[in-house]
Design a protein around this motif. Structure first.
Motif, PDB file in Angstrom:
ATOM      1  N   ILE A  46      54.899  75.285  79.641  1.00 53.94           N
ATOM      2  CA  ILE A  46      56.070  74.130  80.286  1.00 53.94           C
ATOM      3  C   ILE A  46      55.653  72.924  79.381  1.00 53.94           C
ATOM      4  O   ILE A  46      56.577  72.263  79.185  1.00 53.94           O
ATOM      5  N   LEU A  47      54.351  72.483  79.016  1.00 50.45           N
ATOM      6  CA  LEU A  47      54.146  71.438  78.134  1.00 50.45           C
ATOM      7  C   LEU A  47      54.837  71.676  76.755  1.00 50.45           C
ATOM      8  O   LEU A  47      55.362  70.418  76.315  1.00 50.45           O
ATOM      9  N   THR A  48      54.888  72.648  76.262  1.00 47.02           N
ATOM     10  CA  THR A  48      55.728  72.815  75.090  1.00 47.02           C
ATOM     11  C   THR A  48      57.129  72.751  75.253  1.00 47.02           C
ATOM     12  O   THR A  48      57.738  71.887  74.408  1.00 47.02           O
ATOM     13  N   VAL A  49      57.686  73.305  76.386  1.00 46.24           N
ATOM     14  CA  VAL A  49      59.159  72.826  76.704  1.00 46.24           C
ATOM     15  C   VAL A  49      59.356  71.421  76.748  1.00 46.24           C
ATOM     16  O   VAL A  49      60.412  71.047  76.216  1.00 46.24           O
ATOM     17  N   LEU A  50      58.751  70.976  77.315  1.00 49.29           N
ATOM     18  CA  LEU A  50      58.801  69.423  77.688  1.00 49.29           C
ATOM     19  C   LEU A  50      58.581  68.676  76.454  1.00 49.29           C
ATOM     20  O   LEU A  50      59.400  67.555  76.456  1.00 49.29           O
ATOM     21  N   SER A  51      57.715  68.816  75.693  1.00 48.71           N
ATOM     22  CA  SER A  51      57.803  68.156  74.331  1.00 48.71           C
ATOM     23  C   SER A  51      59.173  68.532  73.544  1.00 48.71           C
ATOM     24  O   SER A  51      59.489  67.454  73.057  1.00 48.71           O
ATOM     25  N   ARG A  52      59.566  69.655  73.571  1.00 46.48           N
ATOM     26  CA  ARG A  52      60.880  70.041  72.841  1.00 46.48           C
ATOM     27  C   ARG A  52      62.082  69.248  73.631  1.00 46.48           C
ATOM     28  O   ARG A  52      62.769  68.676  72.806  1.00 46.48           O
ATOM     29  N   LEU A  53      62.062  68.949  74.859  1.00 44.38           N
ATOM     30  CA  LEU A  53      62.940  68.123  75.524  1.00 44.38           C
ATOM     31  C   LEU A  53      62.997  67.026  75.154  1.00 44.38           C
ATOM     32  O   LEU A  53      63.697  66.181  75.126  1.00 44.38           O
ATOM     33  N   GLU A  54      61.785  66.515  75.354  1.00 44.14           N
ATOM     34  CA  GLU A  54      61.462  64.964  74.884  1.00 44.14           C
ATOM     35  C   GLU A  54      61.834  64.873  73.577  1.00 44.14           C
ATOM     36  O   GLU A  54      62.719  63.713  73.083  1.00 44.14           O
ATOM     37  N   ALA A  55      61.618  65.396  72.697  1.00 40.91           N
ATOM     38  CA  ALA A  55      62.192  65.373  71.201  1.00 40.91           C
ATOM     39  C   ALA A  55      63.561  65.366  71.167  1.00 40.91           C
ATOM     40  O   ALA A  55      64.190  64.837  70.108  1.00 40.91           O
ATOM     41  N   LYS A  56      64.391  66.210  71.928  1.00 47.27           N
ATOM     42  CA  LYS A  56      65.853  66.005  71.886  1.00 47.27           C
ATOM     43  C   LYS A  56      66.511  64.999  72.756  1.00 47.27           C
ATOM     44  O   LYS A  56      67.368  64.968  73.013  1.00 47.27           O
ATOM     45  N   GLY A  57      65.304  64.159  73.360  1.00 48.58           N
ATOM     46  CA  GLY A  57      66.036  63.153  74.235  1.00 48.58           C
ATOM     47  C   GLY A  57      66.481  63.278  75.662  1.00 48.58           C
ATOM     48  O   GLY A  57      67.104  62.451  76.106  1.00 48.58           O
ATOM     49  N   LEU A  58      65.982  64.505  75.911  1.00 55.24           N
ATOM     50  CA  LEU A  58      66.541  64.683  77.411  1.00 55.24           C
ATOM     51  C   LEU A  58      65.449  64.633  78.631  1.00 55.24           C
ATOM     52  O   LEU A  58      65.766  64.492  79.672  1.00 55.24           O
ATOM     53  N   VAL A  59      64.274  64.410  78.062  1.00 51.06           N
ATOM     54  CA  VAL A  59      63.115  64.054  79.047  1.00 51.06           C
ATOM     55  C   VAL A  59      62.331  62.908  78.520  1.00 51.06           C
ATOM     56  O   VAL A  59      62.019  62.626  77.210  1.00 51.06           O
ATOM     57  N   SER A  60      61.920  62.233  79.510  1.00 48.48           N
ATOM     58  CA  SER A  60      60.890  61.017  79.003  1.00 48.48           C
ATOM     59  C   SER A  60      59.569  61.129  79.712  1.00 48.48           C
ATOM     60  O   SER A  60      59.513  61.796  80.774  1.00 48.48           O
ATOM     61  N   ARG A  61      58.608  60.955  79.170  1.00 41.98           N
ATOM     62  CA  ARG A  61      57.206  61.077  79.391  1.00 41.98           C
ATOM     63  C   ARG A  61      56.663  59.734  79.881  1.00 41.98           C
ATOM     64  O   ARG A  61      56.890  58.814  79.178  1.00 41.98           O
ATOM     65  N   ARG A  62      55.993  59.665  81.175  1.00 42.78           N
ATOM     66  CA  ARG A  62      55.136  58.731  81.373  1.00 42.78           C
ATOM     67  C   ARG A  62      53.799  59.092  81.725  1.00 42.78           C
ATOM     68  O   ARG A  62      53.501  59.645  82.746  1.00 42.78           O
TER      69      ARG A  62
END
Length: 127
Positions: A46-62
């Motif tokens: 899940i964390l790997t997927v979230l990192s990839r989504l963040e790199a694509k600009g689809l997810v933001s991390r707080r």
């Protein structure tokens, strides 16, 4: 069977995004993992997927602290799906044929929505 994949990477990204879009507030990776039916992907997956989504600009991390990180969608579902449709259209060998084939597959209600959207956009542009 350890290491066997039951979902494609794209399907896993879509499920993570759906969890984020339907949530009322930002979610932790653990909370996202809890939205999956068994067998749920590992938290590291899940964390790997979230990192990839963040790199694509689809997810933001707080980061609330080093061990408490929350995730939220950076774009709406509508924006993401519209971008997907434009990307597919851009890859078409014949853009006009692709658009014509697409509209042939729309219901009357969807055609009305598209026509209304076109009229609205043209009126905003002043055309």
């Amino acid at each position: 069977m350890a290491g066997a994949r039951s979902r494609s990477a794209g399907a896993l990204e879509a499920l993570v995004m759906r969890a984020l879009w339907t949530a009322a507030a930002p979610l932790s990776a653990n909370a996202i993992q809890a939205t999956f039916d068994d067998p749920a992907p590992a938290q590291t997956t899940i964390l790997t997927v979230l990192s990839r989504l963040e790199a694509k600009g689809l997810v933001s991390r707080r980061a609330l602290s080093p061990r408490r990180v929350m995730f939220e969608p950076a774009v709406s579902s509508a924006q993401a799906h519209a971008a997907d449709m434009v990307e597919v259209l851009d890859g078409a060998q014949d853009r006009e044929d692709a658009l014509m084939a697409f509209t042939d597959n729309l219901s009357e209600g969807d055609l009305d929505l598209v026509m209304d959207a076109i009229a609205s956009r043209r009126s905003r542009r002043g055309s």
